[in-house]
Design an enzyme around this catalytic site. Structure first.
Site, PDB file in Angstrom:
ATOM      1  N   LYS A  80       1.074  -1.139  -0.183  1.00  0.00           N
ATOM      2  CA  LYS A  80      -0.043  -0.159   0.395  1.00  0.00           C
ATOM      3  C   LYS A  80       0.991   1.396  -0.540  1.00  0.00           C
ATOM      4  O   LYS A  80       0.600   2.488  -0.606  1.00  0.00           O
ATOM      5  CB  LYS A  80      -0.821  -0.369   1.381  1.00  0.00           C
ATOM      6  CG  LYS A  80      -1.784   0.944   1.362  1.00  0.00           C
ATOM      7  CD  LYS A  80      -3.025   1.067   2.191  1.00  0.00           C
ATOM      8  CE  LYS A  80      -2.886   0.984   3.599  1.00  0.00           C
ATOM      9  NZ  LYS A  80      -2.666   2.514   4.076  1.00  0.00           N
ATOM     10  N   SER A  81       1.409   1.415   0.875  1.00  0.00           N
ATOM     11  CA  SER A  81       2.460   2.593   0.776  1.00  0.00           C
ATOM     12  C   SER A  81       3.240   3.018  -0.476  1.00  0.00           C
ATOM     13  O   SER A  81       3.603   4.148  -0.665  1.00  0.00           O
ATOM     14  CB  SER A  81       3.942   2.210   2.365  1.00  0.00           C
ATOM     15  OG  SER A  81       2.866   2.316   3.217  1.00  0.00           O
ATOM     16  N   ARG A 132       3.024   5.914  -2.921  1.00  0.00           N
ATOM     17  CA  ARG A 132       4.025   6.571  -3.694  1.00  0.00           C
ATOM     18  C   ARG A 132       4.197   6.587  -5.290  1.00  0.00           C
ATOM     19  O   ARG A 132       4.311   7.446  -5.856  1.00  0.00           O
ATOM     20  CB  ARG A 132       5.156   6.299  -3.326  1.00  0.00           C
ATOM     21  CG  ARG A 132       4.849   7.168  -1.699  1.00  0.00           C
ATOM     22  CD  ARG A 132       5.641   6.653  -0.979  1.00  0.00           C
ATOM     23  NE  ARG A 132       6.099   6.693   0.743  1.00  0.00           N
ATOM     24  CZ  ARG A 132       5.400   6.607   1.443  1.00  0.00           C
ATOM     25  NH1 ARG A 132       4.124   6.072   1.650  1.00  0.00           N
ATOM     26  NH2 ARG A 132       5.476   7.155   2.442  1.00  0.00           N
ATOM     27  N   GLY A 168      -5.196   8.512   5.328  1.00  0.00           N
ATOM     28  CA  GLY A 168      -4.873   9.227   5.482  1.00  0.00           C
ATOM     29  C   GLY A 168      -3.656   9.677   4.727  1.00  0.00           C
ATOM     30  O   GLY A 168      -2.534  10.403   4.886  1.00  0.00           O
ATOM     31  N   ARG A 170      -9.212  12.653  11.909  1.00  0.00           N
ATOM     32  CA  ARG A 170      -7.374  13.030  11.949  1.00  0.00           C
ATOM     33  C   ARG A 170      -6.513  14.523  11.795  1.00  0.00           C
ATOM     34  O   ARG A 170      -6.914  15.041  10.744  1.00  0.00           O
ATOM     35  CB  ARG A 170      -6.849  11.774  10.516  1.00  0.00           C
ATOM     36  CG  ARG A 170      -7.412   9.971  11.154  1.00  0.00           C
ATOM     37  CD  ARG A 170      -7.306   9.588   9.918  1.00  0.00           C
ATOM     38  NE  ARG A 170      -5.898   8.686  10.325  1.00  0.00           N
ATOM     39  CZ  ARG A 170      -4.634   8.054   9.492  1.00  0.00           C
ATOM     40  NH1 ARG A 170      -5.865   7.777   9.032  1.00  0.00           N
ATOM     41  NH2 ARG A 170      -3.886   7.773  10.025  1.00  0.00           N
ATOM     42  N   SER A 189       6.576   9.914  11.056  1.00  0.00           N
ATOM     43  CA  SER A 189       5.838  10.171  10.681  1.00  0.00           C
ATOM     44  C   SER A 189       6.225   9.986   8.998  1.00  0.00           C
ATOM     45  O   SER A 189       6.880  11.075   8.459  1.00  0.00           O
ATOM     46  CB  SER A 189       4.876  10.344   9.819  1.00  0.00           C
ATOM     47  OG  SER A 189       3.894  10.909   9.473  1.00  0.00           O
ATOM     48  N   ASP A 225       1.798  -0.396  11.985  1.00  0.00           N
ATOM     49  CA  ASP A 225       0.569  -1.150  11.544  1.00  0.00           C
ATOM     50  C   ASP A 225       0.584  -2.234  11.597  1.00  0.00           C
ATOM     51  O   ASP A 225      -0.406  -3.255  11.601  1.00  0.00           O
ATOM     52  CB  ASP A 225       0.561  -1.116   9.595  1.00  0.00           C
ATOM     53  CG  ASP A 225       0.041   0.760   9.602  1.00  0.00           C
ATOM     54  OD1 ASP A 225      -0.231   0.723   9.915  1.00  0.00           O
ATOM     55  OD2 ASP A 225       1.172   1.023   8.667  1.00  0.00           O
TER      56      ASP A 225
END
Ligand code: S3P
Length: 433
Positions: free
Chosen positions: A25-26, A30, A99, A127, A171, A319
């Site tokens: 997902k990350s 990107r 997010g 958030r 983060s 996570d």
């Protein structure tokens, strides 16, 4: 198990077999953003099948980027790069539950010559966004938000000033946001992180041809660099694999093999933790693809001890903590987590949601402001679980249910769509009763 919003999970004997998972997902977020800003046509195989990464693609389309899903089975996305200047959207951008979409896209919108708005669902609307509003404001973007610096966001962008920014919270979303914004400046933007967070933003920028430098916890990027299109296959999502790896660790007879899996060291800390707990984990055929490590992981279960997480480890496992907590009662010595305050501002308050659902299954749990303690040697029983519309809570408790006494009903199981729509079906295929 049956499909729908409530899923019943029955106890099993073991969890075994071979798996290949949808793209991380990350990385998918990107690649979609950088492919949009690049020159030329990018092609990504095994793009994430989750709703979050679809939200990113939908936003990019509203910003004038042309892309298509050219092969549904192999999840191939082809993106026609638009270059660094995007088109003004005619409607507010819907980030759904994501997010990552809202925070990272903010860095790109801050560099655009127009005003845009982003909104999200009920969970995303709660958030915190101050973490990106403050530094992007220092760079010269005008950003307004709802009360408490929560979404929706309205961003008036333009040419930005480079900054040196020390992030108060660790983060990776904020780091990527600022590195993306750095492309729209005339100088060098430097982001300093308090702890090492996942580095997919840096790795992806390099894959798209940008120069990035790192000096200990500082990452710098020079503005004005042009990005070149990329053809890549996205490695399997290790945070999705976590549910199967933890499930298999629970049963002595289990034998699990996951191939083409992302093994980036900033993401693979779970493998060290499962090894420390007592599982036998082997990595084979490890290779580098576009700067990311990818390989095959084989896990054989063994008796599970206990583990304490704090500091950089908690940040790296942010996570995976819900599923580690969900298997902790079945270990000998349990799990202690500190320095994971960020879990309180994820898709749900994950510390509270984990504690509440573990208690519902009969476990003793102590909740801390920044984590939780789950003692070992506890037998859970089946009950009704509330996912709180949070994908990782739904999947973590499906794993806890596999070794419980009696059946467990997971309400709001469809939350898994956010990162891993195939989860319940794939799990069913690995179970031996
Ligand atoms: C992500 C970073 C983490 C993580 C999220 C994805 C990313 O969030 O929880 O699922 O892709 O950079 P934070 O950056 O808020 O820690």
């Amino acid at each position: 198990m049956k499909a729908g919003s409530s899923v019943t999970v029955r106890p099993v004997q073991h969890v075994s077999g071979g798996l290949r998972l949808p793209g991380d997902k990350s990385i998918s977020h990107r690649y979609a953003m950088l492919g949009s800003l690049a020159e030329g046509k990018s092609r990504f195989e095994n793009y994430s099948t989750g709703a979050d990464c679809a939200s990113t693609l939908a936003c990019m389309r509203q910003l004038g980027v042309k892309w298509e899903r050219t092969d549904e089975r192999a999840n191939v996305i082809e993106i026609e790069g638009h270059g660094l200047s995007l088109s003004a959207p005619t409607n507010p951008l819907d980030c759904g539950n994501s997010g990552s979409t809202m925070r990272m896209l903010s860095g790109i919108l801050a560099g655009q010559d127009f005003t845009s708005e982003m909104f999200g669902d009920e969970s995303l609307s709660r958030r915190p966004m101050a973490r990106i509003m403050k530094p992007l404001g220092e760079m010269g973007a005008k950003i307004t938000a709802a009360e408490g610096e929560r979404p929706p966001l309205r961003i008036t962008g333009g040419h930005l000033k480079p900054i040196h920014y020390k992030m108060p919270v660790a983060s990776a979303q904020v780091k990527s946001c600022l590195l993306f914004a750095g492309l729209f400046t005339d100088g060098e933007t430097c982001v300093e992180e308090p702890l090492r967070t996942r580095d997919h933003g840096e790795v992806a920028l390099r894959a798209f041809g940008a120069q990035i430098s790192r000096d200990r916890n500082r990452v710098s990027i020079k503005g004005g660099q042009r990005l070149k299109a990329v053809e890549a296959s996205i490695p399997g999502d290790i945070s999705s694999a976590a549910f199967f790896l933890c499930a298999a660790s629970l049963f002595p007879e289990s034998n699990l093999v996951v191939d083409s899996l992302l093994l980036n060291p900033t993401r693979a800390v779970l493998l060290d933790v499962l090894t420390a707990l007592g599982a036998r984990v082997r990595m084979v055929q490890v290779e580098e693809q576009h700067g990311e490590l990818v390989g095959t992981v084989a896990l054989e279960a063994g008796p599970l001890g206990g583990v304490s997480l704090a500091g950089a480890q908690s940040a790296a496992l942010i996570d995976e903590i819900p599923v580690l907590a969900a298997i902790a009662p079945y270990t000998r010595d349990g799990l202690v987590v500190h320095d994971a305050r960020e879990l309180r501002v994820k898709e749900s308050d994950r510390i509270a949601a984990v504690a509440k659902n573990l208690r519902a299954m009969g476990a003793k749990v102590t909740e801390h402001e920044d984590g939780l303690t789950v003692p070992g040697r506890q037998q859970l029983h089946g009950t009704e679980i509330d996912s709180e519309h949070d994908h990782r809570i739904a999947m973590a408790f499906a794993v806890a249910a596999l070794k419980a006494e009696g059946d467990t009903v997971i309400h709001g199981a469809d939350a898994a769509q956010i990162s891993f729509p195939e989860f319940f079906q794939m799990l069913e295929g690995m179970l031996e009763r």
